[in-house]
Design a protein around this motif. Structure first.
Motif, mmCIF file in Angstrom:
data_model
loop_
_atom_site.group_PDB
_atom_site.id
_atom_site.type_symbol
_atom_site.label_atom_id
_atom_site.label_comp_id
_atom_site.label_asym_id
_atom_site.label_seq_id
_atom_site.Cartn_x
_atom_site.Cartn_y
_atom_site.Cartn_z
ATOM 1 N N GLY A 1 0.789 -1.221 0.000
ATOM 2 C CA GLY A 1 0.000 0.000 0.000
ATOM 3 C C GLY A 1 0.817 1.265 0.000
ATOM 4 N N ARG A 2 0.276 2.267 0.703
ATOM 5 C CA ARG A 2 0.833 3.598 0.659
ATOM 6 C C ARG A 2 2.221 3.684 1.312
ATOM 7 N NH1 ARG A 2 -0.039 7.705 -2.118
ATOM 8 N NH2 ARG A 2 -0.186 9.179 -0.389
ATOM 9 N N ASP A 3 2.497 2.853 2.307
ATOM 10 C CA ASP A 3 3.810 2.924 2.935
ATOM 11 C C ASP A 3 4.905 2.524 1.948
ATOM 12 O OD1 ASP A 3 5.146 3.576 5.458
ATOM 13 O OD2 ASP A 3 5.845 1.509 5.382
ATOM 14 N N ARG A 4 4.594 1.588 1.072
ATOM 15 C CA ARG A 4 5.543 1.224 0.027
ATOM 16 C C ARG A 4 5.761 2.409 -0.916
ATOM 17 N NH1 ARG A 4 9.767 -0.212 -0.776
ATOM 18 N NH2 ARG A 4 9.313 -1.976 0.587
ATOM 19 N N GLU A 5 4.701 3.164 -1.206
ATOM 20 C CA GLU A 5 4.848 4.334 -2.065
ATOM 21 C C GLU A 5 5.749 5.377 -1.404
ATOM 22 O OE1 GLU A 5 1.153 5.931 -3.417
ATOM 23 O OE2 GLU A 5 0.259 3.948 -3.718
ATOM 24 N N ILE A 6 5.598 5.541 -0.081
ATOM 25 C CA ILE A 6 6.455 6.477 0.641
ATOM 26 C C ILE A 6 7.910 6.038 0.532
ATOM 27 C CG2 ILE A 6 7.049 7.372 2.929
ATOM 28 C CD1 ILE A 6 4.065 7.175 3.644
ATOM 29 N N ALA A 7 8.164 4.746 0.763
ATOM 30 C CA ALA A 7 9.530 4.223 0.667
ATOM 31 C C ALA A 7 10.082 4.374 -0.743
ATOM 32 C CB ALA A 7 9.561 2.761 1.097
ATOM 33 N N ASP A 8 9.240 4.166 -1.757
ATOM 34 C CA ASP A 8 9.700 4.296 -3.141
ATOM 35 C C ASP A 8 10.066 5.743 -3.474
ATOM 36 O OD1 ASP A 8 9.387 1.615 -3.525
ATOM 37 O OD2 ASP A 8 7.448 1.755 -4.552
ATOM 38 N N ARG A 9 9.313 6.681 -2.928
ATOM 39 C CA ARG A 9 9.666 8.091 -3.151
ATOM 40 C C ARG A 9 11.010 8.407 -2.512
ATOM 41 N NH1 ARG A 9 4.247 9.052 -2.075
ATOM 42 N NH2 ARG A 9 4.732 9.770 0.029
ATOM 43 N N LEU A 10 11.251 7.850 -1.332
ATOM 44 C CA LEU A 10 12.555 8.033 -0.700
ATOM 45 C C LEU A 10 13.655 7.402 -1.557
ATOM 46 C CD1 LEU A 10 11.601 7.276 3.021
ATOM 47 C CD2 LEU A 10 12.147 9.506 2.040
ATOM 48 N N GLY A 11 13.345 6.253 -2.127
ATOM 49 C CA GLY A 11 14.307 5.595 -3.006
ATOM 50 C C GLY A 11 14.656 6.445 -4.214
ATOM 51 N N SER A 12 13.660 7.130 -4.767
ATOM 52 C CA SER A 12 13.942 7.986 -5.927
ATOM 53 C C SER A 12 14.854 9.140 -5.537
ATOM 54 C CB SER A 12 12.632 8.518 -6.525
ATOM 55 O OG SER A 12 12.006 9.437 -5.656
ATOM 56 N N MET A 13 14.713 9.638 -4.306
ATOM 57 C CA MET A 13 15.614 10.689 -3.827
ATOM 58 C C MET A 13 17.039 10.155 -3.724
ATOM 59 S SD MET A 13 13.359 12.386 -0.737
ATOM 60 C CE MET A 13 11.612 12.769 -0.959
ATOM 61 N N ILE A 14 17.160 8.914 -3.264
ATOM 62 C CA ILE A 14 18.485 8.302 -3.158
ATOM 63 C C ILE A 14 19.112 8.170 -4.538
ATOM 64 C CG2 ILE A 14 19.721 6.193 -2.554
ATOM 65 C CD1 ILE A 14 17.679 5.782 -0.300
ATOM 66 N N ARG A 15 18.320 7.698 -5.511
ATOM 67 C CA ARG A 15 18.865 7.515 -6.876
ATOM 68 C C ARG A 15 19.289 8.840 -7.470
ATOM 69 N NH1 ARG A 15 14.409 4.251 -7.349
ATOM 70 N NH2 ARG A 15 13.381 5.713 -8.747
ATOM 71 N N GLU A 16 18.495 9.887 -7.243
ATOM 72 C CA GLU A 16 18.829 11.198 -7.784
ATOM 73 C C GLU A 16 20.138 11.725 -7.194
ATOM 74 O OE1 GLU A 16 15.531 13.738 -7.033
ATOM 75 O OE2 GLU A 16 14.155 12.627 -8.347
ATOM 76 N N THR A 17 20.361 11.385 -5.933
ATOM 77 C CA THR A 17 21.557 11.889 -5.249
ATOM 78 C C THR A 17 22.774 11.016 -5.535
ATOM 79 O OG1 THR A 17 20.198 12.806 -3.466
ATOM 80 C CG2 THR A 17 22.556 12.469 -2.996
ATOM 81 N N ARG A 18 22.565 9.705 -5.531
ATOM 82 C CA ARG A 18 23.681 8.772 -5.626
ATOM 83 C C ARG A 18 23.966 8.304 -7.047
ATOM 84 N NH1 ARG A 18 26.889 8.156 -1.348
ATOM 85 N NH2 ARG A 18 27.045 5.877 -1.555
ATOM 86 N N GLY A 19 23.049 8.509 -7.942
ATOM 87 C CA GLY A 19 23.260 8.121 -9.326
ATOM 88 C C GLY A 19 23.465 6.630 -9.448
ATOM 89 N N GLY A 20 24.577 6.227 -10.029
ATOM 90 C CA GLY A 20 24.841 4.805 -10.289
ATOM 91 C C GLY A 20 25.407 4.064 -9.102
ATOM 92 N N ASP A 21 25.479 4.735 -7.915
ATOM 93 C CA ASP A 21 26.060 4.085 -6.744
ATOM 94 C C ASP A 21 25.101 3.113 -6.070
ATOM 95 O OD1 ASP A 21 28.300 5.513 -7.176
ATOM 96 O OD2 ASP A 21 27.922 7.042 -5.630
ATOM 97 N N VAL A 22 23.825 3.096 -6.488
ATOM 98 C CA VAL A 22 22.853 2.215 -5.846
ATOM 99 C C VAL A 22 22.180 1.366 -6.896
ATOM 100 C CG1 VAL A 22 22.419 3.795 -3.941
ATOM 101 C CG2 VAL A 22 21.028 3.966 -6.009
ATOM 102 N N ALA A 23 21.652 0.244 -6.415
ATOM 103 C CA ALA A 23 20.927 -0.649 -7.335
ATOM 104 C C ALA A 23 19.594 -0.028 -7.698
ATOM 105 C CB ALA A 23 20.714 -1.999 -6.670
ATOM 106 N N PRO A 24 19.131 -0.156 -8.959
ATOM 107 C CA PRO A 24 17.860 0.420 -9.367
ATOM 108 C C PRO A 24 16.722 -0.352 -8.722
ATOM 109 C CG PRO A 24 18.774 -0.881 -11.151
ATOM 110 C CD PRO A 24 19.827 -0.846 -10.077
#
Length: 383
Positions: A360-383
């Motif tokens: 549900g929505r908690d997964r969406e919250i975590a996914d939004r946080l994940g997108s922030m990580i990807r934007e900041t870390r670029g290729g340093d994290v797994a997609p």
């Protein structure tokens, strides 16, 4: 002028039908009456500046007796210290909370009020005590806590009919303005995680991107981590007593037991940590101290401070600010109910079962946080 007892007193030319009033050598006025249940002569709890004030007080006493609400004046002679001790023994409190209450009462209430009868404590005295504590340099949160405990003790004394009115009536004394805490950027969170000892790297990341408290993280077991769905199950929290004893306890409320989704971008860090640093078996603790024992704030604090300085983070940022950071980052697009659920705060809410939270929505919250990580870390994290 001294009015002898029981010479009759008069008000507006008529003999008083209940009780009597006399002026004391101090110049103040005293109201007296006979207890209808014992026939014993009683004096009102206070003395009064004017004869009129004493007459009004006597009228109120008569009305209370008529309604059956007149308290025994002897009851208020119980000393605050004795009553506070009995009050604390009757409270149902967790061990750590009981220890904190005992400490606050002993250090901040008993020195001033311990030997005073309950009925002698006035609002003016409470106000003066509060002012003196703050002037002595005691932190405002501590003074607020002491005031709240004292008010609760005296509220029970009112309920027990030992006093008629709670003197803790100082406006604004039960709260304080919490200063705005700093929020770290995603890059700053990773800078601290990269700077700290490897065994604590995941703790920093989870604190920031799940909003778990230190005690909740320290008590996590292997079986609490679902790597398939990227979810942590919060079941308990670690507490440390003043004598150094450690124990894992149930959260303060049912809301504290909850599943919390974390960004899938953290899965490589989670799996690496479980392989390298976690305790053995399903019940092994995820985070351990430097010698393999249970994690304490005291054996983590120095590592945190060193890593924060190495990462160039300003002084004054505390570990708990990572929780504030995570909750702030998660707030974008989340409803109040969703945030309160994720944070583990007690609120009226519908029962949420594990599978609904995962998908549900908690997964969406975590996914939004994940997108922030990807934007900041670029290729340093797994997609």
């Amino acid at each position: 002028m001294w009015w002898s007892w029981p010479s009759p007193q008069y008000s507006q030319g008529k003999r008083r039908r209940f009780g009597s009033i006399r002026q004391l050598k101090s110049g103040r006025w005293q109201a007296r009456y006979r207890d209808p249940s014992t026939g014993q002569l009683r004096s009102a709890e206070d003395t009064y500046a004017t004869k009129r004030d004493a007459e009004v007080a006597l009228t109120h006493i008569e009305a209370d007796i008529t309604r059956g609400q007149c308290a025994d004046p002897e009851a208020g002679k119980v000393q605050f210290g004795d009553y506070a001790d009995a009050w604390l023994k009757d409270r149902k409190l967790a061990d750590r909370s009981r220890e904190r209450h005992e400490s606050v009462i002993r250090l901040h209430l008993l020195p001033t009020f311990g030997g005073r009868p309950l009925s002698s404590i006035t609002t003016a005295q409470v106000r003066a005590w509060r002012t003196a504590r703050l002037a002595a340099g005691v932190g405002e949160p501590t003074v607020v806590k002491a005031y709240q405990i004292m008010r609760a003790i005296l509220k029970t004394a009112v309920d027990d009919e030992l006093i008629r009115r709670n003197p803790c009536r100082v406006k604004g004394a039960d709260r304080y303005d919490v200063p705005e805490r700093p929020v770290l950027a995603v890059a700053e969170v990773y800078a601290v995680a990269d700077a700290i000892a490897p065994r604590y790297r995941l703790l920093i990341l989870l604190a920031a991107f799940t909003g778990l408290r230190f005690g909740e993280l320290a008590s996590l077991r292997r079986r609490d981590i679902d790597t398939t769905n990227a979810v942590l199950m919060v079941r308990r929290s670690r507490a440390e007593m003043q004598n150094g004893a450690l124990f894992d306890k149930a959260p303060k409320s049912d809301a504290g037991v909850r599943p919390v989704a974390f960004p899938t971008e953290l899965l490589p860090d989670v799996e690496q940590h479980l392989d390298d640093f976690a305790g053995a078996g399903r019940d092994g603790h995820v985070f351990l101290g430097p010698q393999g024992g249970r994690l304490r704030r005291s054996n983590f604090r120095d590592d945190w401070i060193k890593a924060r300085k190495k990462a160039g983070i300003v002084t004054g940022v505390h570990l708990h600010d990572l929780r504030h950071t995570g909750n702030t980052l998660a707030a974008s697009g989340a409803s109040l109910r969703e945030l309160m659920t994720r944070m583990g705060h007690s609120t009226p809410r519908a029962a949420l079962i594990y599978q609904h939270m995962v998908n549900g929505r908690d997964r969406e919250i975590a996914d939004r946080l994940g997108s922030m990580i990807r934007e900041t870390r670029g290729g340093d994290v797994a997609p």
